[in-house]
Design a protein around this motif. Structure first.
Motif, PDB file in Angstrom:
ATOM      1  N   GLU A 101       0.489  -1.048  -0.030  1.00 26.53           N
ATOM      2  CA  GLU A 101       0.039   0.232   0.020  1.00 26.53           C
ATOM      3  C   GLU A 101       0.668   0.896   0.170  1.00 26.53           C
ATOM      4  OE1 GLU A 101      -3.353  -0.198  -0.529  1.00 26.53           O
ATOM      5  OE2 GLU A 101      -2.885  -2.523  -0.447  1.00 26.53           O
ATOM      6  N   GLY A 102       1.753   1.261  -0.195  1.00 34.60           N
ATOM      7  CA  GLY A 102       2.859   2.046   0.745  1.00 34.60           C
ATOM      8  C   GLY A 102       3.100   2.980  -0.729  1.00 34.60           C
ATOM      9  N   TRP A 103       3.539   4.099  -0.809  1.00 36.77           N
ATOM     10  CA  TRP A 103       3.554   5.793  -1.696  1.00 36.77           C
ATOM     11  C   TRP A 103       4.891   5.431  -2.648  1.00 36.77           C
ATOM     12  CZ3 TRP A 103       8.907   7.298  -2.680  1.00 36.77           C
ATOM     13  CH2 TRP A 103       9.578   7.300  -1.361  1.00 36.77           C
ATOM     14  N   PHE A 104       5.621   4.425  -2.508  1.00 36.50           N
ATOM     15  CA  PHE A 104       6.942   3.847  -3.554  1.00 36.50           C
ATOM     16  C   PHE A 104       6.395   3.060  -5.276  1.00 36.50           C
ATOM     17  CE2 PHE A 104       9.492   2.842   0.306  1.00 36.50           C
ATOM     18  CZ  PHE A 104      11.017   3.675  -0.412  1.00 36.50           C
ATOM     19  N   PHE A 105       4.768   2.550  -4.780  1.00 38.03           N
ATOM     20  CA  PHE A 105       3.945   2.156  -6.114  1.00 38.03           C
ATOM     21  C   PHE A 105       2.967   2.864  -6.352  1.00 38.03           C
ATOM     22  CE2 PHE A 105       5.381  -1.164  -3.045  1.00 38.03           C
ATOM     23  CZ  PHE A 105       6.423  -1.945  -4.254  1.00 38.03           C
ATOM     24  N   LYS A 106       3.369   4.223  -5.919  1.00 36.56           N
ATOM     25  CA  LYS A 106       2.004   4.864  -6.683  1.00 36.56           C
ATOM     26  C   LYS A 106       3.054   6.289  -7.239  1.00 36.56           C
ATOM     27  CE  LYS A 106      -1.208   4.339  -3.094  1.00 36.56           C
ATOM     28  NZ  LYS A 106      -1.215   4.454  -1.373  1.00 36.56           N
ATOM     29  N   LYS A 107       2.358   6.137  -7.823  1.00 38.64           N
ATOM     30  CA  LYS A 107       2.852   7.500  -9.069  1.00 38.64           C
ATOM     31  C   LYS A 107       2.927   8.348  -9.044  1.00 38.64           C
ATOM     32  CE  LYS A 107       3.907   8.526 -14.165  1.00 38.64           C
ATOM     33  NZ  LYS A 107       5.169   8.077 -14.787  1.00 38.64           N
ATOM     34  N   GLU A 108       1.474   9.070  -7.708  1.00 44.10           N
ATOM     35  CA  GLU A 108       1.825  10.653  -7.985  1.00 44.10           C
ATOM     36  C   GLU A 108       2.432  10.951  -6.864  1.00 44.10           C
ATOM     37  OE1 GLU A 108      -1.479   8.770  -5.365  1.00 44.10           O
ATOM     38  OE2 GLU A 108      -1.080   8.567  -7.434  1.00 44.10           O
ATOM     39  N   GLN A 109       2.897  10.387  -6.096  1.00 37.74           N
ATOM     40  CA  GLN A 109       4.077  10.463  -4.983  1.00 37.74           C
ATOM     41  C   GLN A 109       5.473   9.752  -4.898  1.00 37.74           C
ATOM     42  OE1 GLN A 109       2.124   8.219  -1.926  1.00 37.74           O
ATOM     43  NE2 GLN A 109       0.226   9.840  -1.335  1.00 37.74           N
ATOM     44  N   ALA A 110       5.267   8.997  -5.794  1.00 39.41           N
ATOM     45  CA  ALA A 110       6.976   8.851  -6.340  1.00 39.41           C
ATOM     46  C   ALA A 110       7.648   9.184  -7.110  1.00 39.41           C
ATOM     47  CB  ALA A 110       7.100   6.756  -5.988  1.00 39.41           C
ATOM     48  N   PHE A 111       6.710   9.441  -7.768  1.00 36.84           N
ATOM     49  CA  PHE A 111       7.162  10.116  -9.558  1.00 36.84           C
ATOM     50  C   PHE A 111       7.279   9.108 -10.789  1.00 36.84           C
ATOM     51  CE2 PHE A 111      11.479  11.373 -10.185  1.00 36.84           C
ATOM     52  CZ  PHE A 111      11.352  11.830 -11.879  1.00 36.84           C
ATOM     53  N   ILE A 112       8.577   7.682  -9.700  1.00 35.43           N
ATOM     54  CA  ILE A 112       9.300   6.812 -10.291  1.00 35.43           C
ATOM     55  C   ILE A 112       9.634   5.980  -9.526  1.00 35.43           C
ATOM     56  CG2 ILE A 112      11.288   8.097 -10.087  1.00 35.43           C
ATOM     57  CD1 ILE A 112      12.878   7.576 -12.683  1.00 35.43           C
ATOM     58  N   GLY A 113       9.632   4.609 -10.060  1.00 34.00           N
ATOM     59  CA  GLY A 113       9.916   3.685  -8.908  1.00 34.00           C
ATOM     60  C   GLY A 113      11.010   2.684  -9.163  1.00 34.00           C
ATOM     61  N   ALA A 114      11.745   1.793  -9.292  1.00 33.77           N
ATOM     62  CA  ALA A 114      13.133   1.213  -9.176  1.00 33.77           C
ATOM     63  C   ALA A 114      14.148   2.071 -10.247  1.00 33.77           C
ATOM     64  CB  ALA A 114      12.980  -0.058 -10.304  1.00 33.77           C
ATOM     65  N   MET A 115      13.632   3.206 -10.714  1.00 29.95           N
ATOM     66  CA  MET A 115      14.953   3.676 -11.626  1.00 29.95           C
ATOM     67  C   MET A 115      15.397   4.740 -10.601  1.00 29.95           C
ATOM     68  SD  MET A 115      16.845   3.494 -14.164  1.00 29.95           S
ATOM     69  CE  MET A 115      17.389   4.639 -14.330  1.00 29.95           C
ATOM     70  N   GLY A 116      14.582   4.923  -9.756  1.00 29.04           N
ATOM     71  CA  GLY A 116      14.735   6.397  -8.547  1.00 29.04           C
ATOM     72  C   GLY A 116      14.654   5.448  -7.688  1.00 29.04           C
ATOM     73  N   ASP A 117      14.417   4.757  -7.167  1.00 31.86           N
ATOM     74  CA  ASP A 117      14.751   4.600  -5.653  1.00 31.86           C
ATOM     75  C   ASP A 117      15.960   3.432  -6.286  1.00 31.86           C
ATOM     76  OD1 ASP A 117      14.136   2.907  -2.946  1.00 31.86           O
ATOM     77  OD2 ASP A 117      13.867   1.480  -4.603  1.00 31.86           O
ATOM     78  N   LEU A 118      16.731   2.570  -6.923  1.00 34.62           N
ATOM     79  CA  LEU A 118      18.064   2.141  -6.995  1.00 34.62           C
ATOM     80  C   LEU A 118      18.816   2.963  -8.043  1.00 34.62           C
ATOM     81  CD1 LEU A 118      16.310  -1.062  -6.886  1.00 34.62           C
ATOM     82  CD2 LEU A 118      17.289   0.124  -4.526  1.00 34.62           C
ATOM     83  N   GLY A 119      18.175   2.767  -9.241  1.00 30.98           N
ATOM     84  CA  GLY A 119      19.165   3.280 -10.874  1.00 30.98           C
ATOM     85  C   GLY A 119      19.803   4.414 -10.053  1.00 30.98           C
ATOM     86  N   VAL A 120      18.933   5.802  -9.433  1.00 32.18           N
ATOM     87  CA  VAL A 120      19.093   7.005  -9.119  1.00 32.18           C
ATOM     88  C   VAL A 120      21.060   6.340  -8.191  1.00 32.18           C
ATOM     89  CG1 VAL A 120      18.273   7.969  -7.128  1.00 32.18           C
ATOM     90  CG2 VAL A 120      19.113   9.751  -8.806  1.00 32.18           C
ATOM     91  N   HIS A 121      21.365   6.184  -7.243  1.00 35.30           N
ATOM     92  CA  HIS A 121      22.595   5.222  -6.191  1.00 35.30           C
ATOM     93  C   HIS A 121      23.533   5.033  -7.638  1.00 35.30           C
ATOM     94  CE1 HIS A 121      21.414   5.921  -2.122  1.00 35.30           C
ATOM     95  NE2 HIS A 121      20.261   5.216  -2.678  1.00 35.30           N
ATOM     96  N   LYS A 122      23.189   4.518  -8.479  1.00 36.11           N
ATOM     97  CA  LYS A 122      23.929   3.394  -9.293  1.00 36.11           C
ATOM     98  C   LYS A 122      25.040   5.073 -10.283  1.00 36.11           C
ATOM     99  CE  LYS A 122      24.435   0.056  -7.958  1.00 36.11           C
ATOM    100  NZ  LYS A 122      26.221  -1.021  -7.401  1.00 36.11           N
ATOM    101  N   THR A 123      23.262   5.596 -11.203  1.00 34.85           N
ATOM    102  CA  THR A 123      24.018   6.674 -11.340  1.00 34.85           C
ATOM    103  C   THR A 123      25.134   7.732 -10.916  1.00 34.85           C
ATOM    104  OG1 THR A 123      22.395   8.488 -10.983  1.00 34.85           O
ATOM    105  CG2 THR A 123      21.885   6.856 -13.066  1.00 34.85           C
ATOM    106  N   ASP A 124      24.611   8.283  -9.861  1.00 34.04           N
ATOM    107  CA  ASP A 124      25.746   8.641  -8.588  1.00 34.04           C
ATOM    108  C   ASP A 124      26.797   7.984  -8.548  1.00 34.04           C
ATOM    109  OD1 ASP A 124      25.588  11.207  -7.002  1.00 34.04           O
ATOM    110  OD2 ASP A 124      26.909   9.330  -5.581  1.00 34.04           O
ATOM    111  N   LEU A 125      27.162   6.686  -8.257  1.00 30.36           N
ATOM    112  CA  LEU A 125      28.146   6.064  -8.307  1.00 30.36           C
ATOM    113  C   LEU A 125      28.917   6.465  -9.380  1.00 30.36           C
ATOM    114  CD1 LEU A 125      29.953   4.132  -6.135  1.00 30.36           C
ATOM    115  CD2 LEU A 125      28.779   2.159  -7.599  1.00 30.36           C
ATOM    116  N   LEU A 126      28.217   5.604 -10.343  1.00 32.50           N
ATOM    117  CA  LEU A 126      28.969   6.110 -11.796  1.00 32.50           C
ATOM    118  C   LEU A 126      29.912   7.170 -12.522  1.00 32.50           C
ATOM    119  CD1 LEU A 126      26.544   3.453 -13.842  1.00 32.50           C
ATOM    120  CD2 LEU A 126      28.761   2.771 -13.187  1.00 32.50           C
ATOM    121  N   ARG A 127      28.978   7.719 -11.839  1.00 33.05           N
ATOM    122  CA  ARG A 127      29.342   9.203 -12.160  1.00 33.05           C
ATOM    123  C   ARG A 127      31.011   9.818 -11.169  1.00 33.05           C
ATOM    124  NH1 ARG A 127      26.659  13.220  -9.811  1.00 33.05           N
ATOM    125  NH2 ARG A 127      27.885  14.514 -11.046  1.00 33.05           N
TER     126      ARG A 127
END
Length: 341
Positions: free
Chosen positions: A167-193
């Motif tokens: 039921e959490g906000w993670f799965f609701k587009k209007e609250q999370a705006f993005i899913g796995a890509m924002g939760d996990l992918g953004v960590h990796k873009t930061d790490l690779l940079r």
């Protein structure tokens, strides 16, 4: 030394497993307040840390009782809360992704500059010892020219550990705006940079919802990225990796391959073109599994920067660049084109 008066806004899992325990263990900090729209949760956490409970973040940041806050709310609230805190003269540590648009990220950075307060984004992968060593080896020319990379971050999904489950906000587009890509992918873009020491300039991405029929955000994403010097590689982010978490990065260079994988002992393995292999024992990558006892160094760095007026390792500007890759990946998915970052 006077203790830093801290408040945590949003009392979900990341606050409970990371921010609150790490502030609690820090001898230079006093947790004075917590805030959550769920009054019962706010009261329960406040009681645990002997802090004051709030349900309205505006009231909290304007109370004059706090020096700094952690913003651990759903993604869509990161910018408004951070800006309100900065405008009230309060330092901010904000969870990732820092915002849901370039405009929001820029407004946060502007608010920090205007107030003269610190804004740090909670990207923890830069603090991992093996990642820092990999960056150093690349910087020193040990690996030679970098040709390619592949990086993945995936687990079974936030429903397994977030306070509200499916039921959490993670799965609701209007609250999370993005899913796995924002939760996990953004960590990796930061790490690779950080590891490569370069910015990405182009991305091609598939960002899909294939595993969780109850979610209206992505749960599987694969991107092909290119840096300014022409290094190409892939980044995968997923909430559909059942079994063990995958949190790995491999860098392919002219003289060696760097393997940052889940190894019981060696968190960095360097395989040289000569056949020589060097194993580095540098401690594991912290994950959500260890209950926050394994220091992520994010809170420590933030507290240190506020107390000694230093620049955080991940400034708002850095957070914005990592967010920019994610926003370009979404654009690539929508337009079905390679997108400039």
């Amino acid at each position: 030394m006077k203790k830093l008066k801290i408040a945590v806004i949003g009392c979900g899992s990341i606050a409970q497993h990371r921010h609150l325990p790490e502030y609690h263990f820090n001898k230079n900090v006093e947790i004075v307040a917590v805030c959550d729209i769920n009054e019962e949760r706010a009261n329960k956490i406040a009681e645990k840390y002997e802090a004051k409970a709030y349900t309205d973040y505006k009231e909290l940041v304007q109370s004059g009782e706090v020096d700094a806050v952690s913003v651990c709310t759903p993604n869509y609230l990161h910018a408004p809360i951070s800006i309100a805190a900065l405008e009230a003269g309060v330092h901010v540590l904000c969870e990732k992704p820092m915002a849901t648009s370039h405009e929001e990220a820029e407004a946060m950075i502007a608010a920090a500059e205007k107030s003269g307060k610190k804004l740090m984004i909670a990207h923890n992968q830069r603090f991992v010892k093996s990642h820092q060593k990999a960056r150093q080896l690349i910087e020193n020319g040990e690996i030679g020219k970098i040709y390619s990379f592949r990086s993945a971050f995936g687990h079974g999904g936030p429903e397994g550990w977030s306070v509200e489950g499916k039921e959490g906000w993670f799965f609701k587009k209007e609250q999370a705006f993005i899913g796995a890509m924002g939760d996990l992918g953004v960590h990796k873009t930061d790490l690779l940079r950080y590891i490569l020491g370069e910015e990405f300039v182009e991305v091609g991405a598939f960002v899909e919802t294939s595993a969780k029929d109850f979610a209206d955000v992505d749960d599987n994403a694969v991107c092909v990225l290119k840096t300014e010097s022409g290094i190409i590689g892939t980044l995968a982010a997923s909430w559909a990796y059942v079994g063990k978490e995958d949190n790995s990065t491999i860098i392919y260079g002219e003289k060696a391959v760097l393997r940052l994988e889940d190894h019981p002992t060696y968190s960095l393995v360097v395989q040289y073109a000569t056949g020589e292999v060097v194993n580095y024992e540098l401690g594991k990558i912290q994950s959500n599994d260890d209950g926050g006892q394994n220091n992520s160094y994010v809170v420590e760095n933030f507290v240190d920067c506020v107390l000694h007026d230093k620049e955080p390792l991940i400034t708002g500007e850095e957070g914005k660049k990592s967010l920019g890759v994610i926003l370009a990946a979404l654009k690539s998915k929508e337009t079905k084109t390679i997108t400039k970052i």
